[in-house]
Design a protein around this motif. Structure first.
Motif, PDB file in Angstrom:
ATOM      1  N   ARG A 295       0.827  -1.214   0.000  1.00  0.00           N
ATOM      2  CA  ARG A 295       0.000   0.000   0.000  1.00  0.00           C
ATOM      3  C   ARG A 295       0.868   1.273   0.000  1.00  0.00           C
ATOM      4  NH1 ARG A 295      -5.056   1.875   1.723  1.00  0.00           N
ATOM      5  NH2 ARG A 295      -5.026   3.661   3.098  1.00  0.00           N
ATOM      6  N   LYS A 297       3.731   1.852  -1.355  1.00  0.00           N
ATOM      7  CA  LYS A 297       4.750   1.672  -2.385  1.00  0.00           C
ATOM      8  C   LYS A 297       5.520   2.963  -2.671  1.00  0.00           C
ATOM      9  CE  LYS A 297       6.560  -1.271  -5.162  1.00  0.00           C
ATOM     10  NZ  LYS A 297       7.016  -2.578  -4.656  1.00  0.00           N
ATOM     11  N   LYS A 298       4.859   4.084  -2.573  1.00  0.00           N
ATOM     12  CA  LYS A 298       5.536   5.346  -2.924  1.00  0.00           C
ATOM     13  C   LYS A 298       6.748   5.611  -2.034  1.00  0.00           C
ATOM     14  CE  LYS A 298       2.455   8.229  -0.129  1.00  0.00           C
ATOM     15  NZ  LYS A 298       1.200   8.955  -0.119  1.00  0.00           N
ATOM     16  N   GLU A 320      14.771  11.562  -1.663  1.00  0.00           N
ATOM     17  CA  GLU A 320      13.480  12.185  -1.984  1.00  0.00           C
ATOM     18  C   GLU A 320      12.415  11.718  -0.986  1.00  0.00           C
ATOM     19  OE1 GLU A 320      11.914  11.257  -5.866  1.00  0.00           O
ATOM     20  OE2 GLU A 320      10.399  12.849  -5.739  1.00  0.00           O
ATOM     21  N   TYR A 324      10.436  13.893   1.807  1.00  0.00           N
ATOM     22  CA  TYR A 324       8.963  13.898   1.843  1.00  0.00           C
ATOM     23  C   TYR A 324       8.504  13.763   3.306  1.00  0.00           C
ATOM     24  CZ  TYR A 324       4.189  12.193   0.773  1.00  0.00           C
ATOM     25  OH  TYR A 324       2.822  12.015   0.700  1.00  0.00           O
ATOM     26  N   GLU A 329       4.594  17.881   3.112  1.00  0.00           N
ATOM     27  CA  GLU A 329       3.794  16.926   2.328  1.00  0.00           C
ATOM     28  C   GLU A 329       3.277  15.788   3.197  1.00  0.00           C
ATOM     29  OE1 GLU A 329       5.281  16.388  -2.088  1.00  0.00           O
ATOM     30  OE2 GLU A 329       6.960  16.116  -0.731  1.00  0.00           O
ATOM     31  N   MET A 335      -0.801   9.930   8.731  1.00  0.00           N
ATOM     32  CA  MET A 335      -0.391   9.059   7.623  1.00  0.00           C
ATOM     33  C   MET A 335       0.430   7.859   8.090  1.00  0.00           C
ATOM     34  SD  MET A 335       0.450  12.230   5.030  1.00  0.00           S
ATOM     35  CE  MET A 335       0.982  11.336   3.580  1.00  0.00           C
TER      36      MET A 335
ATOM     37  N   LEU B 206       4.026   6.880  -8.356  1.00  0.00           N
ATOM     38  CA  LEU B 206       3.001   7.180  -7.347  1.00  0.00           C
ATOM     39  C   LEU B 206       3.261   8.517  -6.657  1.00  0.00           C
ATOM     40  CD1 LEU B 206       2.737   3.590  -5.859  1.00  0.00           C
ATOM     41  CD2 LEU B 206       0.910   4.783  -7.083  1.00  0.00           C
ATOM     42  N   LEU B 207       4.536   8.789  -6.350  1.00  0.00           N
ATOM     43  CA  LEU B 207       4.864  10.080  -5.731  1.00  0.00           C
ATOM     44  C   LEU B 207       4.540  11.236  -6.672  1.00  0.00           C
ATOM     45  CD1 LEU B 207       8.304   9.804  -3.859  1.00  0.00           C
ATOM     46  CD2 LEU B 207       6.107  10.452  -2.892  1.00  0.00           C
ATOM     47  N   ASN B 208       4.905  11.063  -7.947  1.00  0.00           N
ATOM     48  CA  ASN B 208       4.628  12.128  -8.911  1.00  0.00           C
ATOM     49  C   ASN B 208       3.131  12.319  -9.125  1.00  0.00           C
ATOM     50  OD1 ASN B 208       7.316  12.650  -9.254  1.00  0.00           O
ATOM     51  ND2 ASN B 208       7.540  11.486 -11.150  1.00  0.00           N
ATOM     52  N   GLU B 210       0.795  11.723  -6.935  1.00  0.00           N
ATOM     53  CA  GLU B 210       0.270  12.401  -5.749  1.00  0.00           C
ATOM     54  C   GLU B 210       0.517  13.906  -5.842  1.00  0.00           C
ATOM     55  OE1 GLU B 210       0.452  10.836  -1.493  1.00  0.00           O
ATOM     56  OE2 GLU B 210       2.065  12.317  -1.513  1.00  0.00           O
ATOM     57  N   ARG B 211       1.720  14.267  -6.258  1.00  0.00           N
ATOM     58  CA  ARG B 211       2.034  15.706  -6.386  1.00  0.00           C
ATOM     59  C   ARG B 211       1.143  16.357  -7.437  1.00  0.00           C
ATOM     60  NH1 ARG B 211       8.137  14.315  -5.446  1.00  0.00           N
ATOM     61  NH2 ARG B 211       8.184  14.646  -3.206  1.00  0.00           N
ATOM     62  N   GLU B 222      -3.782  11.944  -0.789  1.00  0.00           N
ATOM     63  CA  GLU B 222      -2.714  10.964  -0.550  1.00  0.00           C
ATOM     64  C   GLU B 222      -2.907   9.789  -1.498  1.00  0.00           C
ATOM     65  OE1 GLU B 222      -3.052   9.943   3.575  1.00  0.00           O
ATOM     66  OE2 GLU B 222      -3.070  12.042   4.200  1.00  0.00           O
ATOM     67  N   VAL B 223      -1.839   9.372  -2.137  1.00  0.00           N
ATOM     68  CA  VAL B 223      -1.918   8.278  -3.108  1.00  0.00           C
ATOM     69  C   VAL B 223      -1.287   7.010  -2.528  1.00  0.00           C
ATOM     70  CG1 VAL B 223      -1.015   7.466  -5.324  1.00  0.00           C
ATOM     71  CG2 VAL B 223      -2.041   9.740  -5.143  1.00  0.00           C
TER      72      VAL B 223
END
Lengths: 374, 237
Positions: A295, A297-298, A320, A324, A329, A335, B206-208, B210-211, B222-223
């Motif tokens: 879930r 993964k990011k 990165e 974050y 963010e 979260m 996924l990060l991109n 979300e942005r 939130e993604v």
């Protein structure tokens, strides 16, 4: 240092991050820092089925951490400046074929090595090999009676006897060989295990490890494990009674700071992950165990089964994700799950960044034990 | 303009026209730059109603100009604790501080950001000295537009599908590569990937995404990816 650890402070409820000020300063200047501590598992598999197990919430694409993979990882960790590796994460590392050799090799490389385990497969032969190479070994044992042990840990009753026998062996080997290793027991306390607080503290008195720590149970952001944090307060008298069972050689310590937090975080940013990283038993590198599941993964920055750890650590993707977590963010209050591994480190660094506290002057002070495990 | 963007604008406009009562101004002055936070009460809670400044260098003024829009509507504690990092995040790359290799924070972003953080904290202390609400756990979180939260999940998904299609096209991906499988509580967008997408590429995508959702809706969505259930056979006895 002798085999006894009681003359040096053993911090069981707090953080030692303040003893790593050089790394804090580098982090503050925006330099890339190696984690001080890495918490990891050698496998996702487990031979127990503990009722409270957070690892059930951490599934991700499984890969096998072979001896070659873990050896290269340990070499990379030592090279970039990691201080301590604890095999304490989302799987039972002792059942990995690489377990014994990994501990010995990490120790040989100059890393402080530690283990958290259910203790079931650690026979005398293995203990003789690993104990001299360990800073600490901690047995997860959340009950002090056979029947309740079987219920809470999800195993057969007679497994309790074997684990107790293994703990006795650990204590005997440590004493007979005058080893520095600290032997601990850990109770993950759900309010419904109240009846086991005193029996376990008494069992510890009988087995005589160095300590028993009683801690809260973590839960995810949706509370899927159903931990009732309000349920801890009525147990305070019993927890104090357990602490009173401490002896000269055996300390019972409740993690009050986390239990009293009732699952709440005072901070929103996660600054702790670059100092204290977690790796899944699948080889997945993620900032935190609470983010292991697919879930999230990011936040996944690589896998040591595919890529050398030194390259993952040096990658832009790694930094990165760390940025974050440290920026607006992200909000750790909404979260993330509750009371994570980095919680105390986060509290300290958050207070430091908000100028609510300063780095203490520790010159001339005796460092606590287990400094590599913050 | 899509209705999502319109809702975000509406929410932001609402923040710009706060109906605060009992506004009071708190000043901080350092090195020729004077900052004023005007703090009032809105629905029983203290909020920053206005930010103004006098003096300063052109670069400091540019930062504060961006910052005043962000800080209005925030609780004073959030402004003091995270105001400077909000300013950093809002800085366009071409005018922001030089990148760092590790973790970006106001203390490594240069003297202007340090000064602004100092001013915000001095003004906040003046507010506390004046009997302001004492600091406690800071639970501030950016709000989603109430209208967005009132929409049915299907409506929210339709809005976001447009954004997803734009994102995929702009990124050079095919339109079938990923899709929205669920929206939880109005802000957690759960995505699925088509078979065959390389595992190593998914986190960055996924990060991109979300942005992109956040930039184009003005809301902190939130993604996530679909959850994986425990595969340990023993645990499931």
């Amino acid at each position: 240092m002798t085999g006894m650890t009681d003359h040096v402070e053993l911090i069981l409820d707090g953080t030692k991050i303040a003893w790593h000020q050089e790394r804090i300063k580098k982090w503050e200047r925006g330099e890339r820092i190696a984690p001080i501590t890495i918490d990891m598992a050698l496998t996702r598999a487990c031979n127990f089925a503990c009722h409270y197990c957070y690892a059930m919430l951490q599934e991700n694409d499984r890969k096998a951490i072979t001896q070659d993979v873990i050896f290269k990882f340990l070499e990379d960790a030592a090279e970039i400046g990691v201080k301590g590796i604890s095999f304490v994460s989302d799987g039972e590392s002792t059942i990995s074929p690489a377990f014994v050799e990994a501990i010995k090799y990490g120790h040989q490389l100059g890393l402080s090595m530690a283990v958290g385990t259910n203790g079931f497969v650690l026979n005398e032969r293995k203990l003789e090999e690993i104990l001299p190479a360990l800073t600490y070994i901690r047995i997860n044992i959340s009950a002090g009676e056979r029947a309740r042990y079987a219920e809470i840990m999800g195993v057969k009753e007679h497994w309790y006897d074997r684990v107790c026998a293994n703990i006795r062996d650990m204590v005997r080997i440590k004493r007979s060989r005058n080893l520095d290793v600290t032997i601990g027991l850990q109770m993950v306390l759900m309010p419904e295990y109240e009846d086991q607080i005193i029996p376990l503290a008494q069992l510890g008195r009988e087995l005589e490890p160095d300590y028993l720590v009683i801690k809260h149970c973590s839960d995810n952001e949706d509370g899927d494990l159903g931990v009732d944090y309000r349920g801890y307060k009525p147990l305070y008298d019993k927890l104090h009674a357990a602490e009173a069972l401490s002896t000269e050689n055996y300390k019972v310590q409740v993690k009050w700071s986390k239990i009293e937090a009732e699952g709440k975080r005072s901070y929103q940013r996660c600054y702790g992950a670059p100092f204290m990283l977690q790796i899944s038993g699948s080889g997945l590198v993620a900032p935190c165990g609470m983010l292991f599941n697919e879930r999230y993964k990011k936040f996944h920055v690589g896998n040591i089964c595919d890529t050398r750890f030194r390259d993952i650590w040096a990658s832009d993707a790694y930094w990165e994700v760390m940025n974050y977590l440290a920026g607006p963010e992200f909000n750790a209050q909404t979260m993330c799950g509750s009371l994570c591994l980095q919680h105390k480190v986060n509290e300290f660094l958050d207070g430091y960044m908000k100028e609510n506290l300063a780095l203490p002057d520790l010159s001339g002070k005796q460092p606590p034990s287990h400094l590599s495990f913050i | 303009m899509s209705s999502v963007a319109a809702l975000a604008d509406e929410a932001n406009e609402a923040d710009d026209t706060l109906a605060v009562t009992d506004p009071r101004s708190y000043h901080a002055q350092v090195d020729g730059l004077e900052l004023t936070l005007t703090i009032g009460i809105d629905k029983g809670r203290p909020l920053v109603a206005a930010v103004s400044f006098v003096g300063g260098t052109p670069s400091q003024q540019a930062i504060l100009e961006r910052l005043r829009k962000i800080l209005v509507g925030m609780p004073p504690q959030e402004v003091a604790e995270h105001g400077a990092i909000h300013a950093l995040t809002a800085a366009p790359p071409e005018v922001g501080p030089a990148p760092v290799a590790g973790i970006r924070n106001p203390r490594n972003a240069g003297a202007d950001y340090l000064l602004i953080e100092r001013l915000l904290r001095i003004a906040y202390r003046a507010y506390l000295d004046d009997g302001g609400v004492p600091p406690g756990h800071n639970f501030w979180n950016p709000r989603l537009a109430p209208q967005w939260l009132r929409m049915r999940k299907e409506q929210q998904a339709e809005e976001l599908k447009l954004r997803l299609a734009e994102f995929l096209a702009a990124s050079g991906f095919d339109a079938e590569m990923m899709w929205i499988s669920d929206i939880e509580r109005g802000f957690r967008i759960v995505m699925s990937f088509r078979e065959g997408v390389e595992v190593e590429k998914k986190p960055k995508i996924l990060l991109n995404l979300e942005r992109y959702f956040r930039d184009t809706t003005g809301m902190r969505l939130e993604v996530y990816l679909e959850e994986m259930t425990d595969q340990n056979k023993i645990r499931r006895i």
